[in-house]
Enzyme design. Structure first.
Site, PDB file in Angstrom:
ATOM      1  N   TYR A   9     -17.500  42.714 -30.939  1.00  0.00           N
ATOM      2  CA  TYR A   9     -18.502  42.224 -31.886  1.00  0.00           C
ATOM      3  C   TYR A   9     -18.634  40.715 -31.786  1.00  0.00           C
ATOM      4  O   TYR A   9     -17.830  40.045 -31.126  1.00  0.00           O
ATOM      5  CB  TYR A   9     -18.134  42.640 -33.310  1.00  0.00           C
ATOM      6  CG  TYR A   9     -16.994  41.862 -33.943  1.00  0.00           C
ATOM      7  CD1 TYR A   9     -15.690  42.045 -33.538  1.00  0.00           C
ATOM      8  CD2 TYR A   9     -17.238  40.937 -34.962  1.00  0.00           C
ATOM      9  CE1 TYR A   9     -14.645  41.326 -34.122  1.00  0.00           C
ATOM     10  CE2 TYR A   9     -16.207  40.219 -35.552  1.00  0.00           C
ATOM     11  CZ  TYR A   9     -14.914  40.425 -35.124  1.00  0.00           C
ATOM     12  OH  TYR A   9     -13.888  39.710 -35.695  1.00  0.00           O
ATOM     13  N   LYS A  33     -12.753  39.729 -28.439  1.00  0.00           N
ATOM     14  CA  LYS A  33     -13.248  39.904 -29.812  1.00  0.00           C
ATOM     15  C   LYS A  33     -13.544  41.385 -30.043  1.00  0.00           C
ATOM     16  O   LYS A  33     -14.702  41.819 -30.098  1.00  0.00           O
ATOM     17  CB  LYS A  33     -14.476  39.022 -30.056  1.00  0.00           C
ATOM     18  CG  LYS A  33     -14.757  38.798 -31.529  1.00  0.00           C
ATOM     19  CD  LYS A  33     -15.670  37.621 -31.736  1.00  0.00           C
ATOM     20  CE  LYS A  33     -16.130  37.491 -33.167  1.00  0.00           C
ATOM     21  NZ  LYS A  33     -15.058  37.345 -34.138  1.00  0.00           N
ATOM     22  N   GLU A  46      -3.362  31.902 -35.481  1.00  0.00           N
ATOM     23  CA  GLU A  46      -4.710  31.697 -36.034  1.00  0.00           C
ATOM     24  C   GLU A  46      -4.813  32.477 -37.333  1.00  0.00           C
ATOM     25  O   GLU A  46      -3.864  33.148 -37.744  1.00  0.00           O
ATOM     26  CB  GLU A  46      -5.776  32.169 -35.038  1.00  0.00           C
ATOM     27  CG  GLU A  46      -5.688  33.651 -34.733  1.00  0.00           C
ATOM     28  CD  GLU A  46      -6.750  34.151 -33.755  1.00  0.00           C
ATOM     29  OE1 GLU A  46      -7.815  33.523 -33.644  1.00  0.00           O
ATOM     30  OE2 GLU A  46      -6.495  35.185 -33.114  1.00  0.00           O
ATOM     31  N   LEU A  58      -8.172  33.983 -30.553  1.00  0.00           N
ATOM     32  CA  LEU A  58      -9.562  34.089 -30.133  1.00  0.00           C
ATOM     33  C   LEU A  58     -10.087  32.661 -29.946  1.00  0.00           C
ATOM     34  O   LEU A  58      -9.854  31.799 -30.801  1.00  0.00           O
ATOM     35  CB  LEU A  58     -10.387  34.803 -31.206  1.00  0.00           C
ATOM     36  CG  LEU A  58     -11.856  34.959 -30.840  1.00  0.00           C
ATOM     37  CD1 LEU A  58     -12.045  36.055 -29.807  1.00  0.00           C
ATOM     38  CD2 LEU A  58     -12.701  35.251 -32.074  1.00  0.00           C
TER      39      LEU A  58
HETATM   40  N1  PMP Z   1     -10.082  34.033 -34.844  1.00  0.00           N
HETATM   41  C1  PMP Z   1     -10.386  35.254 -35.327  1.00  0.00           C
HETATM   42  C2  PMP Z   1      -9.321  36.302 -35.338  1.00  0.00           C
HETATM   43  C3  PMP Z   1     -11.665  35.524 -35.818  1.00  0.00           C
HETATM   44  O1  PMP Z   1     -11.978  36.751 -36.284  1.00  0.00           O
HETATM   45  C4  PMP Z   1     -12.644  34.491 -35.829  1.00  0.00           C
HETATM   46  C5  PMP Z   1     -14.003  34.727 -36.421  1.00  0.00           C
HETATM   47  N2  PMP Z   1     -14.758  35.589 -35.659  1.00  0.00           N
HETATM   48  C6  PMP Z   1     -12.296  33.239 -35.314  1.00  0.00           C
HETATM   49  C7  PMP Z   1     -11.005  33.045 -34.825  1.00  0.00           C
HETATM   50  C8  PMP Z   1     -13.284  32.117 -35.281  1.00  0.00           C
HETATM   51  O2  PMP Z   1     -14.270  32.344 -34.309  1.00  0.00           O
HETATM   52  P1  PMP Z   1     -15.728  31.716 -34.450  1.00  0.00           P
HETATM   53  O3  PMP Z   1     -15.552  30.264 -34.634  1.00  0.00           O
HETATM   54  O4  PMP Z   1     -16.391  32.045 -33.165  1.00  0.00           O
HETATM   55  O5  PMP Z   1     -16.367  32.380 -35.629  1.00  0.00           O
END
Ligand code: PMP
Length: 285
Positions: free
Chosen positions: A33, A149, A182, A207
Protein backbone atom coordinates in the site's frame (compact mmCIF):
# COMPACT_ATOMS: atom_id res chain seq x y z
CA UNK A 1 -21.58 14.23 0.12
CA UNK A 2 -21.17 10.48 -0.37
CA UNK A 3 -17.73 8.95 -0.51
CA UNK A 4 -16.48 7.10 -3.58
CA UNK A 5 -13.88 4.32 -3.72
CA UNK A 6 -12.04 2.96 -6.74
CA UNK A 7 -12.11 -0.85 -6.87
CA UNK A 8 -10.63 -2.74 -9.82
CA UNK A 9 -11.60 -0.31 -12.55
CA UNK A 10 -14.84 1.01 -11.06
CA UNK A 11 -15.75 4.01 -8.95
CA UNK A 12 -18.22 2.75 -6.34
CA UNK A 13 -20.16 4.28 -3.46
CA UNK A 14 -18.00 3.69 -0.40
CA UNK A 15 -20.69 1.55 1.27
CA UNK A 16 -20.77 -0.85 -1.68
CA UNK A 17 -17.00 -0.92 -2.31
CA UNK A 18 -15.77 -4.47 -1.64
CA UNK A 19 -13.26 -7.07 -2.77
CA UNK A 20 -13.82 -10.81 -3.08
CA UNK A 21 -13.51 -13.07 0.01
CA UNK A 22 -10.64 -14.89 -1.70
CA UNK A 23 -8.67 -11.75 -2.38
CA UNK A 24 -5.13 -12.57 -1.28
CA UNK A 25 -4.95 -9.32 0.63
CA UNK A 26 -7.83 -10.48 2.78
CA UNK A 27 -6.57 -14.08 3.08
CA UNK A 28 -2.81 -13.60 3.43
CA UNK A 29 -2.01 -9.87 3.72
CA UNK A 30 -0.43 -10.51 0.32
CA UNK A 31 -0.20 -6.96 -0.90
CA UNK A 32 1.28 -3.51 -0.56
CA UNK A 33 0.00 0.00 0.00
CA UNK A 34 0.84 3.69 -0.11
CA UNK A 35 -0.52 6.74 1.67
CA UNK A 36 -0.05 10.15 0.06
CA UNK A 37 -0.90 13.51 1.52
CA UNK A 38 -3.30 15.78 -0.35
CA UNK A 39 -2.84 19.48 0.29
CA UNK A 40 -4.68 22.32 -1.39
CA UNK A 41 -6.06 19.70 -3.78
CA UNK A 42 -2.56 18.60 -4.87
CA UNK A 43 -0.94 15.21 -4.32
CA UNK A 44 2.28 15.61 -2.32
CA UNK A 45 5.37 13.68 -3.48
CA UNK A 46 3.35 11.47 -5.82
CA UNK A 47 6.38 10.56 -7.93
CA UNK A 48 8.29 9.26 -4.91
CA UNK A 49 5.28 7.39 -3.53
CA UNK A 50 4.70 5.66 -6.86
CA UNK A 51 8.39 4.77 -7.10
CA UNK A 52 8.26 3.20 -3.62
CA UNK A 53 5.05 1.38 -4.58
CA UNK A 54 6.82 -0.08 -7.61
CA UNK A 55 9.72 -1.18 -5.42
CA UNK A 56 7.41 -2.85 -2.88
CA UNK A 57 5.59 -4.67 -5.71
CA UNK A 58 8.89 -5.79 -7.25
CA UNK A 59 10.12 -7.13 -3.91
CA UNK A 60 6.95 -9.25 -3.60
CA UNK A 61 6.89 -10.15 -7.32
CA UNK A 62 3.46 -8.63 -7.89
CA UNK A 63 2.95 -7.05 -11.31
CA UNK A 64 2.23 -3.34 -11.53
CA UNK A 65 -1.49 -3.52 -12.42
CA UNK A 66 -1.50 -0.48 -14.69
CA UNK A 67 0.85 2.16 -16.01
CA UNK A 68 2.05 4.67 -13.44
CA UNK A 69 0.39 7.51 -15.35
CA UNK A 70 -2.96 5.66 -15.27
CA UNK A 71 -2.60 5.08 -11.53
CA UNK A 72 -1.88 8.78 -11.06
CA UNK A 73 -5.02 9.62 -13.05
CA UNK A 74 -7.16 7.38 -10.83
CA UNK A 75 -5.64 8.94 -7.71
CA UNK A 76 -6.52 12.39 -8.97
CA UNK A 77 -10.02 11.25 -9.87
CA UNK A 78 -10.50 9.88 -6.32
CA UNK A 79 -9.39 13.21 -4.86
CA UNK A 80 -11.79 15.03 -7.14
CA UNK A 81 -14.78 12.70 -6.68
CA UNK A 82 -14.41 12.86 -2.89
CA UNK A 83 -13.89 16.63 -2.95
CA UNK A 84 -10.70 16.31 -0.89
CA UNK A 85 -8.81 19.55 -0.46
CA UNK A 86 -6.60 18.50 2.46
CA UNK A 87 -6.42 14.83 3.35
CA UNK A 88 -4.94 11.54 2.23
CA UNK A 89 -5.11 9.06 -0.61
CA UNK A 90 -4.87 5.37 0.33
CA UNK A 91 -3.77 2.99 -2.42
CA UNK A 92 -3.62 -0.78 -2.03
CA UNK A 93 -2.55 -3.47 -4.49
CA UNK A 94 -2.82 -7.17 -3.69
CA UNK A 95 -1.82 -10.29 -5.60
CA UNK A 96 -5.45 -10.67 -6.64
CA UNK A 97 -8.28 -13.15 -6.23
CA UNK A 98 -7.56 -16.87 -6.42
CA UNK A 99 -8.54 -20.12 -4.73
CA UNK A 100 -6.84 -20.15 -1.35
CA UNK A 101 -3.33 -21.58 -1.57
CA UNK A 102 -0.25 -20.10 0.07
CA UNK A 103 1.89 -20.34 -3.07
CA UNK A 104 1.46 -17.74 -5.81
CA UNK A 105 -1.78 -17.99 -7.85
CA UNK A 106 -1.75 -19.04 -11.53
CA UNK A 107 0.00 -16.68 -13.94
CA UNK A 108 -2.44 -14.15 -15.32
CA UNK A 109 -4.21 -13.60 -11.96
CA UNK A 110 -4.87 -9.88 -11.98
CA UNK A 111 -3.70 -7.82 -9.00
CA UNK A 112 -6.51 -6.06 -7.12
CA UNK A 113 -6.41 -2.29 -6.89
CA UNK A 114 -8.26 -0.23 -4.30
CA UNK A 115 -7.93 3.53 -3.96
CA UNK A 116 -9.74 5.71 -1.44
CA UNK A 117 -9.38 9.35 -0.42
CA UNK A 118 -10.65 11.32 2.52
CA UNK A 119 -10.17 14.66 4.20
CA UNK A 120 -8.04 15.40 7.27
CA UNK A 121 -8.58 18.12 9.85
CA UNK A 122 -5.64 20.40 9.05
CA UNK A 123 -6.47 22.94 11.77
CA UNK A 124 -6.86 20.16 14.34
CA UNK A 125 -3.53 18.65 13.27
CA UNK A 126 -1.78 22.00 13.64
CA UNK A 127 -3.19 22.23 17.14
CA UNK A 128 -1.86 18.75 17.94
CA UNK A 129 1.55 19.73 16.54
CA UNK A 130 1.58 22.89 18.65
CA UNK A 131 1.17 20.76 21.78
CA UNK A 132 3.32 17.83 20.64
CA UNK A 133 2.53 14.15 21.17
CA UNK A 134 3.54 11.36 23.52
CA UNK A 135 5.08 8.08 22.36
CA UNK A 136 5.67 4.80 24.13
CA UNK A 137 8.33 2.21 23.32
CA UNK A 138 7.61 -1.44 22.51
CA UNK A 139 9.75 -4.38 21.42
CA UNK A 140 10.17 -4.59 17.65
CA UNK A 141 8.74 -8.02 16.92
CA UNK A 142 8.17 -7.51 13.19
CA UNK A 143 9.58 -9.52 10.29
CA UNK A 144 12.90 -8.62 8.70
CA UNK A 145 11.55 -6.94 5.56
CA UNK A 146 9.78 -3.93 7.02
CA UNK A 147 11.44 -1.91 4.23
CA UNK A 148 8.61 -3.28 2.05
CA UNK A 149 5.39 -1.33 2.54
CA UNK A 150 3.28 -4.45 2.93
CA UNK A 151 -0.30 -4.50 4.24
CA UNK A 152 0.78 -7.11 6.78
CA UNK A 153 0.67 -4.80 9.80
CA UNK A 154 -0.38 -6.85 12.81
CA UNK A 155 2.57 -5.88 15.07
CA UNK A 156 1.98 -2.24 14.06
CA UNK A 157 -1.73 -2.54 14.92
CA UNK A 158 -0.95 -3.99 18.36
CA UNK A 159 1.74 -1.39 19.01
CA UNK A 160 -0.56 1.50 18.07
CA UNK A 161 -3.31 0.12 20.29
CA UNK A 162 -0.86 -0.20 23.20
CA UNK A 163 0.03 3.47 22.64
CA UNK A 164 -3.63 4.49 22.66
CA UNK A 165 -4.25 2.58 25.88
CA UNK A 166 -1.38 4.44 27.51
CA UNK A 167 -2.54 7.85 26.35
CA UNK A 168 0.11 8.14 23.64
CA UNK A 169 -0.17 8.90 19.95
CA UNK A 170 2.50 6.53 18.65
CA UNK A 171 4.60 3.53 19.64
CA UNK A 172 8.31 3.43 18.80
CA UNK A 173 9.68 -0.02 18.07
CA UNK A 174 12.94 -0.94 19.81
CA UNK A 175 15.25 -3.63 18.42
CA UNK A 176 17.18 -6.28 20.38
CA UNK A 177 20.15 -3.88 20.79
CA UNK A 178 17.98 -1.25 22.48
CA UNK A 179 17.89 1.00 19.41
CA UNK A 180 14.73 2.71 18.23
CA UNK A 181 13.83 1.49 14.75
CA UNK A 182 10.72 3.50 13.82
CA UNK A 183 7.13 4.16 14.81
CA UNK A 184 4.17 1.88 14.09
CA UNK A 185 3.23 4.23 11.23
CA UNK A 186 5.99 6.83 11.16
CA UNK A 187 9.76 7.34 11.22
CA UNK A 188 11.51 8.34 14.46
CA UNK A 189 13.96 11.21 14.98
CA UNK A 190 15.79 12.95 17.80
CA UNK A 191 17.84 16.15 18.11
CA UNK A 192 20.94 15.81 20.28
CA UNK A 193 21.96 18.30 22.96
CA UNK A 194 24.52 19.55 20.41
CA UNK A 195 21.76 20.23 17.84
CA UNK A 196 22.42 17.31 15.48
CA UNK A 197 19.38 15.69 13.90
CA UNK A 198 19.54 11.90 14.18
CA UNK A 199 17.52 9.19 12.46
CA UNK A 200 18.15 5.53 11.82
CA UNK A 201 19.65 4.62 8.43
CA UNK A 202 17.09 3.29 5.94
CA UNK A 203 18.30 -0.30 5.93
CA UNK A 204 15.95 -3.28 6.13
CA UNK A 205 15.07 -2.28 9.74
CA UNK A 206 12.74 0.56 8.78
CA UNK A 207 10.49 1.76 6.01
CA UNK A 208 12.20 4.48 4.00
CA UNK A 209 9.54 7.12 4.61
CA UNK A 210 8.95 9.56 1.78
CA UNK A 211 8.57 12.32 4.39
CA UNK A 212 11.94 11.19 5.81
CA UNK A 213 13.58 11.44 2.38
CA UNK A 214 12.24 14.93 1.73
CA UNK A 215 13.04 16.06 5.27
CA UNK A 216 16.69 15.09 4.79
CA UNK A 217 16.73 17.68 1.98
CA UNK A 218 15.08 20.26 4.25
CA UNK A 219 17.64 19.58 7.00
CA UNK A 220 20.47 20.20 4.52
CA UNK A 221 18.84 23.37 3.22
CA UNK A 222 18.44 24.65 6.79
CA UNK A 223 22.15 24.17 7.42
CA UNK A 224 21.46 21.61 10.13
CA UNK A 225 23.68 18.62 10.72
CA UNK A 226 22.20 15.19 10.05
CA UNK A 227 23.46 11.91 11.47
CA UNK A 228 21.95 8.76 9.98
CA UNK A 229 22.73 6.29 12.73
CA UNK A 230 20.88 4.12 15.23
CA UNK A 231 19.99 5.76 18.55
CA UNK A 232 19.01 4.06 21.80
CA UNK A 233 15.88 4.61 23.86
CA UNK A 234 18.13 6.03 26.62
CA UNK A 235 19.57 8.58 24.21
CA UNK A 236 16.05 9.52 23.11
CA UNK A 237 14.97 10.02 26.75
CA UNK A 238 17.80 12.53 27.17
CA UNK A 239 17.48 14.21 23.75
CA UNK A 240 16.90 17.92 23.34
CA UNK A 241 14.03 17.26 20.94
CA UNK A 242 12.26 14.35 19.32
CA UNK A 243 9.79 14.12 16.49
CA UNK A 244 8.18 11.70 14.07
CA UNK A 245 7.44 11.91 10.37
CA UNK A 246 4.80 10.48 8.05
CA UNK A 247 2.82 11.63 5.05
CA UNK A 248 -0.28 12.31 7.15
CA UNK A 249 1.49 13.91 10.13
CA UNK A 250 4.37 15.64 8.30
CA UNK A 251 6.77 16.54 11.15
CA UNK A 252 5.11 15.93 14.52
CA UNK A 253 6.97 17.04 17.67
CA UNK A 254 7.28 14.38 20.39
CA UNK A 255 7.19 15.81 23.91
CA UNK A 256 7.14 12.62 26.00
CA UNK A 257 8.73 9.19 25.52
CA UNK A 258 7.37 6.63 27.98
CA UNK A 259 7.39 8.53 31.29
CA UNK A 260 10.16 10.95 30.27
CA UNK A 261 9.47 14.51 29.11
CA UNK A 262 11.65 15.36 26.10
CA UNK A 263 13.68 18.56 26.53
CA UNK A 264 11.52 21.02 28.42
CA UNK A 265 8.37 19.03 27.58
CA UNK A 266 7.27 21.35 24.78
CA UNK A 267 7.74 21.05 20.97
CA UNK A 268 11.33 21.86 20.03
CA UNK A 269 12.37 24.74 17.80
CA UNK A 270 14.06 22.51 15.20
CA UNK A 271 11.05 20.19 14.82
CA UNK A 272 8.75 23.20 14.59
CA UNK A 273 10.93 24.87 11.95
CA UNK A 274 11.22 21.67 9.91
CA UNK A 275 7.43 21.26 9.99
CA UNK A 276 6.97 24.81 8.76
CA UNK A 277 9.50 24.33 5.92
CA UNK A 278 8.53 20.87 4.75
CA UNK A 279 6.07 21.69 1.97
CA UNK A 280 8.44 24.11 0.30
CA UNK A 281 10.66 21.12 -0.51
CA UNK A 282 7.97 18.57 -1.34
CA UNK A 283 6.76 17.97 -4.91
CA UNK A 284 3.24 19.15 -5.64
CA UNK A 285 1.29 17.46 -8.42
N1 PMP B 1 7.30 3.72 8.92
C1 PMP B 1 6.13 3.04 8.91
C2 PMP B 1 6.08 1.70 9.56
C3 PMP B 1 5.00 3.60 8.32
O1 PMP B 1 3.83 2.92 8.29
C4 PMP B 1 5.08 4.90 7.74
C5 PMP B 1 3.86 5.55 7.16
N2 PMP B 1 3.44 4.94 6.00
C6 PMP B 1 6.30 5.56 7.76
C7 PMP B 1 7.40 4.94 8.36
C8 PMP B 1 6.46 6.92 7.16
O2 PMP B 1 6.42 6.86 5.76
P1 PMP B 1 5.93 8.10 4.89
O3 PMP B 1 6.75 9.26 5.30
O4 PMP B 1 6.19 7.69 3.49
O5 PMP B 1 4.47 8.28 5.18
Amino acid sequence: MSRIAYVNGRYLPHQAAAVHVEDRGYQFSDGVYEVCEVRDGCVIDQRRHLARLKRSLDELRIDMPMAEAALATVMRECVWRNRVRDGIIYLQITRGVARRDHAFPPPGTRPSVVITAHGLDVVGNERIAADGVAVITVADNRWQRVDIKSISLLPNVLAKQAARERGAKEAWFVDAEGNVTEGSSSNAWIVTKGGKVVTRPADHGILRGITRTVLIEVIGAQGLQLEERPFTVEEAYGAREAFLTSASQIVMPVVRIDEHPVGNGAPGSIATALRAEFHRHAEWT
